[in-house]
Design a protein around this motif. Structure first.
Motif, PDB file in Angstrom:
ATOM      1  N   GLN A  79       3.720  22.020  -1.628  1.00  0.00           N
ATOM      2  CA  GLN A  79       4.547  21.807  -0.445  1.00  0.00           C
ATOM      3  C   GLN A  79       4.030  20.639   0.399  1.00  0.00           C
ATOM      4  N   VAL A  80       2.665  20.652   0.556  1.00  0.00           N
ATOM      5  CA  VAL A  80       2.081  19.588   1.382  1.00  0.00           C
ATOM      6  C   VAL A  80       2.323  18.218   0.755  1.00  0.00           C
ATOM      7  N   LEU A  81       2.076  18.178  -0.581  1.00  0.00           N
ATOM      8  CA  LEU A  81       2.278  16.901  -1.259  1.00  0.00           C
ATOM      9  C   LEU A  81       3.740  16.492  -1.238  1.00  0.00           C
ATOM     10  N   GLN A  82       4.623  17.478  -1.338  1.00  0.00           N
ATOM     11  CA  GLN A  82       6.058  17.180  -1.301  1.00  0.00           C
ATOM     12  C   GLN A  82       6.441  16.615   0.066  1.00  0.00           C
ATOM     13  N   GLN A  83       5.828  17.233   1.120  1.00  0.00           N
ATOM     14  CA  GLN A  83       6.109  16.722   2.470  1.00  0.00           C
ATOM     15  C   GLN A  83       5.550  15.313   2.658  1.00  0.00           C
ATOM     16  N   LYS A  84       4.279  15.095   2.130  1.00  0.00           N
ATOM     17  CA  LYS A  84       3.689  13.769   2.221  1.00  0.00           C
ATOM     18  C   LYS A  84       4.529  12.743   1.471  1.00  0.00           C
ATOM     19  N   LEU A  85       5.090  13.189   0.330  1.00  0.00           N
ATOM     20  CA  LEU A  85       5.931  12.274  -0.454  1.00  0.00           C
ATOM     21  C   LEU A  85       7.170  11.865   0.335  1.00  0.00           C
ATOM     22  N   GLU A  86       7.787  12.855   1.014  1.00  0.00           N
ATOM     23  CA  GLU A  86       8.962  12.540   1.823  1.00  0.00           C
ATOM     24  C   GLU A  86       8.590  11.622   3.002  1.00  0.00           C
ATOM     25  N   ASP A  87       7.434  11.902   3.612  1.00  0.00           N
ATOM     26  CA  ASP A  87       6.979  11.033   4.717  1.00  0.00           C
ATOM     27  C   ASP A  87       6.732   9.612   4.244  1.00  0.00           C
ATOM     28  N   GLN A 105       2.690  11.474  -8.931  1.00  0.00           N
ATOM     29  CA  GLN A 105       1.915  11.982 -10.071  1.00  0.00           C
ATOM     30  C   GLN A 105       1.178  13.266  -9.720  1.00  0.00           C
ATOM     31  N   SER A 106       0.673  13.365  -8.461  1.00  0.00           N
ATOM     32  CA  SER A 106      -0.053  14.577  -8.046  1.00  0.00           C
ATOM     33  C   SER A 106       0.874  15.783  -7.977  1.00  0.00           C
ATOM     34  N   ILE A 107       2.119  15.604  -7.551  1.00  0.00           N
ATOM     35  CA  ILE A 107       3.080  16.714  -7.455  1.00  0.00           C
ATOM     36  C   ILE A 107       3.334  17.331  -8.822  1.00  0.00           C
ATOM     37  N   GLU A 108       3.420  16.519  -9.848  1.00  0.00           N
ATOM     38  CA  GLU A 108       3.648  17.022 -11.205  1.00  0.00           C
ATOM     39  C   GLU A 108       2.494  17.919 -11.661  1.00  0.00           C
ATOM     40  N   LYS A 109       1.257  17.576 -11.278  1.00  0.00           N
ATOM     41  CA  LYS A 109       0.105  18.384 -11.694  1.00  0.00           C
ATOM     42  C   LYS A 109       0.017  19.693 -10.936  1.00  0.00           C
ATOM     43  N   GLN A 116      -8.969  25.703  -1.306  1.00  0.00           N
ATOM     44  CA  GLN A 116      -9.475  25.532  -2.670  1.00  0.00           C
ATOM     45  C   GLN A 116      -8.363  25.111  -3.621  1.00  0.00           C
ATOM     46  N   LEU A 117      -7.131  25.683  -3.380  1.00  0.00           N
ATOM     47  CA  LEU A 117      -5.991  25.281  -4.214  1.00  0.00           C
ATOM     48  C   LEU A 117      -5.453  23.907  -3.819  1.00  0.00           C
ATOM     49  N   GLU A 118      -5.774  23.501  -2.599  1.00  0.00           N
ATOM     50  CA  GLU A 118      -5.229  22.224  -2.106  1.00  0.00           C
ATOM     51  C   GLU A 118      -6.245  21.083  -2.203  1.00  0.00           C
ATOM     52  N   GLN A 119      -7.258  21.256  -3.062  1.00  0.00           N
ATOM     53  CA  GLN A 119      -8.222  20.164  -3.216  1.00  0.00           C
ATOM     54  C   GLN A 119      -7.546  18.878  -3.651  1.00  0.00           C
ATOM     55  N   ASP A 120      -6.570  18.988  -4.536  1.00  0.00           N
ATOM     56  CA  ASP A 120      -5.784  17.819  -4.925  1.00  0.00           C
ATOM     57  C   ASP A 120      -4.447  17.787  -4.186  1.00  0.00           C
ATOM     58  N   GLY A 121      -4.236  18.662  -3.199  1.00  0.00           N
ATOM     59  CA  GLY A 121      -3.003  18.686  -2.416  1.00  0.00           C
ATOM     60  C   GLY A 121      -2.049  19.750  -2.937  1.00  0.00           C
ATOM     61  N   GLN A 164       0.826  -1.209   0.000  1.00  0.00           N
ATOM     62  CA  GLN A 164       0.000   0.000   0.000  1.00  0.00           C
ATOM     63  C   GLN A 164       0.863   1.263   0.000  1.00  0.00           C
ATOM     64  N   ALA A 165       1.966   1.247   0.773  1.00  0.00           N
ATOM     65  CA  ALA A 165       2.838   2.426   0.816  1.00  0.00           C
ATOM     66  C   ALA A 165       3.457   2.710  -0.562  1.00  0.00           C
ATOM     67  N   LEU A 166       3.890   1.680  -1.258  1.00  0.00           N
ATOM     68  CA  LEU A 166       4.464   1.877  -2.607  1.00  0.00           C
ATOM     69  C   LEU A 166       3.419   2.427  -3.568  1.00  0.00           C
ATOM     70  N   LEU A 167       2.186   1.950  -3.498  1.00  0.00           N
ATOM     71  CA  LEU A 167       1.123   2.453  -4.365  1.00  0.00           C
ATOM     72  C   LEU A 167       0.810   3.907  -4.052  1.00  0.00           C
ATOM     73  N   GLU A 168       0.735   4.275  -2.763  1.00  0.00           N
ATOM     74  CA  GLU A 168       0.483   5.672  -2.399  1.00  0.00           C
ATOM     75  C   GLU A 168       1.638   6.578  -2.812  1.00  0.00           C
ATOM     76  N   PHE A 169       2.871   6.081  -2.732  1.00  0.00           N
ATOM     77  CA  PHE A 169       4.045   6.877  -3.175  1.00  0.00           C
ATOM     78  C   PHE A 169       3.938   7.203  -4.658  1.00  0.00           C
ATOM     79  N   GLU A 170       3.519   6.264  -5.450  1.00  0.00           N
ATOM     80  CA  GLU A 170       3.368   6.498  -6.895  1.00  0.00           C
ATOM     81  C   GLU A 170       2.275   7.523  -7.158  1.00  0.00           C
ATOM     82  N   GLU A 171       1.146   7.441  -6.434  1.00  0.00           N
ATOM     83  CA  GLU A 171       0.057   8.409  -6.629  1.00  0.00           C
ATOM     84  C   GLU A 171       0.489   9.807  -6.228  1.00  0.00           C
ATOM     85  N   LEU A 172       1.242   9.954  -5.117  1.00  0.00           N
ATOM     86  CA  LEU A 172       1.723  11.274  -4.698  1.00  0.00           C
ATOM     87  C   LEU A 172       2.693  11.874  -5.720  1.00  0.00           C
TER      88      LEU A 172
END
Length: 939
Positions: free
Chosen positions: A761-769, A194-198, A753-758, A184-192
């Motif tokens: 910075q937040v997504l970058q932090q989540k990615l590092e976590d 992709q979200s950072i790029e957007k 409103q801007l963070e609806q998809d994350g 599950q962690a590897l799958l969530e890492f891949e999703e994060l």
């Protein structure tokens, strides 16, 4: 390891019992309740410990002895790694000793068992009908774990740790899994990722809003700090206001102390004065009560009228009491004598009534005895005739029974003769059917046809073939006729030589014999009946003579002569009459004693008269009067004693009163007090001074450190003004915070409103976590994987895989048990399958009950043989083969004989086939042992 001796101190029904076991195959034979299960439980308890005492569902029987104080025993183990060892376990604990008596450490038992626990022992080494199918879910992997869990002490704990780690590994990561944590962690890492790029394109606006949010946060923190400082100052002012009130109270207490005067006295002096005053009042009250008691007792003594008379007649009273006690016994004896007189009178009447005689007509004389002798002669004649009558009736009954039995035999013979006649009729019908003349028809037709053809040949001179055909037909007809003739002769001979003919003749002879015998018995019966009538006539004549004799003797005509002769009621009647005369003389003597007593108690009756003069009433009156007088005398003595006690108490209390008065005067002098009121006022002043000092001490503790500040305060109103000023500033600052909080909330809404998809910075932090979480899971998975591999490598070091060898041996045993019907057992990770000789595979649930149990027996025995290099334990079998038929049992017993050559087998059973098949000389018969023990106990 082999069990050589069982020495039972007390376990269930076995107390002080010793069993010596065979090293190979030991058969222990006994019925239900003979003690087989007790012996098996004893072996388990000594090796693995007693069952728990805690109550639970399906509580295991502890077999605690009822007839022995010691619970447990010992077992002698031979051929262990430490030699021969005694294992002793009782309610006092476990002890291990060698044969020389040297005590060993308890760890030695774990080394001998090589890591084998009670559950694994029951799974493979203990065979019973209940646990025979506990291997139903076993597979190759579980069998491997069983091998790993034995051989080394504590290895089962390592194996359980490895199993636990393997379970955790599956929860952490699977190759194609989705639910494990690392997957599950590897799958969530891949999703994060992709979200950072957007989110990179929305970063400019997001940074501006983020800066505004930070500015508002700084402003709010500054205002909050100011509010915190003001609140702290407000709390300090509030404390000063509280302490200022305490400061004022301390000044008031100081002024009150200056106005009071302290009187020096002992601490316990007030209590001492109160006690003295209370004691003085109690003494005065006691003196008054004692004086009133003395007055009341004197008045009460004046009302006792019988007191003086009782004191003046003490000697006479003692004599009267003694005589009355004697007369009481005399009266009881008189009642007894009167009862005996009445009893003898009733006995005489009863004897006359039951004996049916007239007392006035019967006289005691020698003539009566002679008449009795005549009666004996008449009764003897009657008894003789009665005996003849009974003898004749018995003979007649015997003859009647014999004739009835002969008639029954005759009926049976006639029935058998009728059956034989019916059989002969059937045989005659069968003979007629077997010798029917139609059987000659074929032969006759052949002969006629042959003769016709022969005549035709002679007349027409046909060819030779036609002649031969005619001759053949004639020959066949003659042969057929001859064959039928001889067959008919054979049937007739068989019919006339039937054994039924001779049997019927024999039955007819028997019936004639029975009829002749019945006629003879009829004549005997008629003769006995004539004799019986003659004896009855003589018997009637003798009875009439006996009745006349009874009337002449003074008895009723209906009297029973046998009772008269045997019991002689007349003699008993005169004996009872003699006894009654004796009791009547004793009655007269007792009445004389009572008359003398009446004369002696005349003075008492004059003083205390009584209307009824009966004996019992007089005795009761004398006793009651004596009791009443004695009570009044005792009561007078008690009153005099109480008066003396009251006078003594008055003297003591007066002395005590004087002592208390002296104590009170000394207290007044020491405190310069005029009276008790003055003393109490001084005590109250001292208490008030003490309370004020305590208050000032408490106040000083509360304002300590604030003395200078308190003295500098002009008034409480100045403190209130400072407090109100701080309160106003605090309210103003709190009102300034609210607009900044509203602005911060609006900025956060825009950010959300801007963070609806994350946000980036937040997504970058989540990615590092998430990356750190993945690294943590990988490290945890690696550690546990290495630990599992190390445990299995350590346990398997120096040991080849035993499963193939065990499987091979299980195949051999299973083939022997099933006589070659099943020749292979397949063990794999999915379970067990067996192959039939026809190459068809079967699952265990598809086998019959007997074959399935043979399969589990083969697996158990193969496991035991292959594990013998690591641990050697005896095999315990408890009637596990009751579902086997005789063929299966025979094959099972052959396998046991083979296994017992290298392994000790303890076979508990009540199967007689086992005793006959195994033919063991050292069989232990528990039934005979119990009977022997019972015989010894009884002797």
């Amino acid at each position: 390891m082999k069990i050589s001796t069982l020495d039972i101190y007390g376990y269930g029904k076995w107390v002080n019992q010793r069993f010596d076991l065979d090293d190979q195959l030991q058969l222990i034979f006994g019925q239900n309740e003979a003690g087989k299960s007790t012996l098996q439980s004893f072996i388990r308890s000594i090796l693995f410990g007693f069952p728990s005492k805690h109550r639970r569902v399906n509580q295991i029987n502890r077999y605690e002895p009822k007839l022995s104080e010691v619970y447990g025993g010992r077992i002698l183990l031979k051929e262990t790694s430490h030699g021969d060892i005694w294992v002793e376990r009782t309610n006092r604990g476990l002890t291990l000793t060698d044969t020389k008596g040297h005590e060993l450490e308890q760890l030695v038992l774990d080394q001998i068992l090589s890591g084998l626990d009670e559950n694994l022992f029951d799974s493979f080494y203990a065979f019973s009908l209940q646990n025979l199918q506990e291997l139903s879910n076993v597979d190759a992997e579980k069998l491997g774990d069983y091998f790993l869990s034995i051989g080394t002490v504590g290895s089962d704990k390592f194996l359980s740790v490895a199993k636990y780690f393997e379970k955790d590994l599956g929860q952490l990561y699977k190759l194609k899994g989705k639910n494990p944590k690392l997957n599950q962690a590897l799958l969530e890492f891949e999703e994060l990722s992709q979200s950072i790029e957007k989110m990179k394109q929305n970063m400019a606006k997001y940074d501006d809003l983020f800066d505004q949010q930070q500015a508002e946060i700084d402003q709010i923190e500054a205002l909050n700090q100011s509010i915190h400082d003001l609140e702290e100052k407000q709390r300090q002012l509030d404390q000063l206001m509280t302490r200022f009130d305490i400061y004022q109270k301390d000044l008031v207490a100081q002024r009150e102390l200056e106005q009071l005067v302290f009187t020096k006295m002992d601490k316990d002096m007030p209590e001492k004065l109160e006690e003295a005053v209370r004691t003085k009042n109690d003494s005065q009250k006691t003196i008054q009560q004692m004086q009133e008691r003395i007055h009341n007792l004197n008045n009460e003594m004046s009302t006792l009228t019988r007191l003086n008379w009782g004191k003046n007649h003490e000697d006479q009273r003692r004599q009267w009491s003694s005589d009355t006690a004697h007369i009481k016994k005399v009266d009881l004896r008189l009642e007894h004598v009167l009862e005996r007189i009445q009893e003898q009178t009733n006995t005489m009447a009863r004897l006359a009534r039951e004996g049916q005689f007239y007392p006035e007509k019967v006289k005691k004389s020698s003539e009566f005895d002679r008449e009795i002798e005549q009666g004996y002669e008449i009764q003897a004649a009657i008894d003789d005739f009665e005996g003849q009558k009974d003898s004749i009736q018995a003979e007649r009954k015997v003859f009647l029974d014999q004739r009835k039995e002969l008639q029954t035999y005759s009926v049976t013979v006639r029935q058998q003769h009728a059956k034989l006649e019916s059989m002969r009729m059937n045989e005659r019908a069968q003979l007629q059917q077997a010798t029917n003349i139609r059987h000659y028809l074929i032969g006759a037709l052949s002969i006629i046809l042959g003769l016709a053809m022969g005549i035709y040949h002679l007349l027409n001179q046909t060819g030779a073939n036609f002649r031969w055909i005619a001759l053949i037909l004639i020959g066949l007809g003659i042969l057929s006729t001859a064959y039928v003739f001889f067959e008919h002769l054979k049937y007739k001979k068989k019919f006339h030589s039937s054994p039924a003919i001779e049997k019927m003749a024999e039955l007819q002879r028997k019936e004639r014999h029975y009829q002749d015998r019945s006629q003879e018995l009829g004549q005997d019966i008629n003769q006995r009946e004539a004799n019986l009538r003659s004896v009855e006539e003589e018997l009637v004549r003798k009875r009439q003579e006996q009745q006349r004799w009874l009337v002449a003797l003074g008895f009723y005509p209906t009297a029973d002569a046998e009772i008269v002769l045997k019991s002689n009621p007349v003699k008993e009647y005169f004996q009872a009459e003699t006894i009654r005369q004796q009791y009547e003389e004793e009655r007269n003597d007792l009445n004389v004693e009572i008359a003398k007593w009446r004369k002696q108690i005349a003075p008492l009756l004059e003083r205390f008269p009584l209307g009824d003069q009966s004996i019992k009433v007089l005795i009761h009156h004398v006793e009651e009067t004596e009791v009443s007088i004695a009570r009044q005398v005792e009561r007078g003595k008690a009153m005099e004693e109480r008066i003396r006690n009251a006078q003594d108490i008055i003297a003591q209390e007066k002395k005590h009163l004087q002592e208390q008065q002296e104590i009170i005067e000394s207290i007044y002098q020491s405190t310069n007090s005029f009276d008790q009121v003055d003393f109490r006022q001084k005590v109250q002043a001292n208490n008030q001074i003490q309370q004020l000092k305590e208050k000032r001490h408490l106040y000083s503790e509360q304002i300590r450190g604030y003395e200078n500040e308190m003295s500098a305060i002009e008034s409480k109103q100045s403190l209130i003004n400072q407090y109100n000023k701080v309160q106003n500033e605090l309210t103003l600052n709190k009102s300034r915070v609210q607009p900044h909080q509203y602005q911060r909330a609006n900025i956060e809404v825009a950010l959300n409103q801007l963070e609806q998809d994350g946000s980036y910075q937040v997504l970058q932090q989540k990615l590092e976590d998430k990356k750190a979480e993945i690294i943590k899971y990988v490290q945890e998975w690696s550690k546990k994987k290495i630990a599992v591999d190390l445990i299995y490598q350590t346990l398997r070091q120096g040991m080849d895989n035993p499963i193939p060898e065990m499987n091979k041996m299980a195949n051999e045993i299973f083939s022997k048990l099933t006589y070659g019907r099943y020749d292979q057992i397949k063990l794999n990770k999915t379970g067990i399958k067996v192959k039939q000789f026809s190459d068809v595979l079967f699952s265990p649930h598809e086998l019959s009950q007997g074959t399935l149990e043979q399969l589990y027996v083969a697996l158990r025995l193969a496991f035991i043989v292959n594990a013998s290099s690591m641990v050697s334990m005896p095999i315990i079998i408890d009637d596990a083969f009751v579902n086997f038929d005789e063929i299966r049992k025979a094959s099972m017993y052959k396998v046991l004989e083979t296994i017992s050559q290298n392994h000790q087998v303890l076979f508990f059973t009540f199967d007689q086939m086992a005793a006959d098949t195994l033919a063991i000389d050292s069989m232990i018969n528990l039934d005979e042992l119990i009977e022997t023990n019972s015989t010894q106990e009884e002797s």
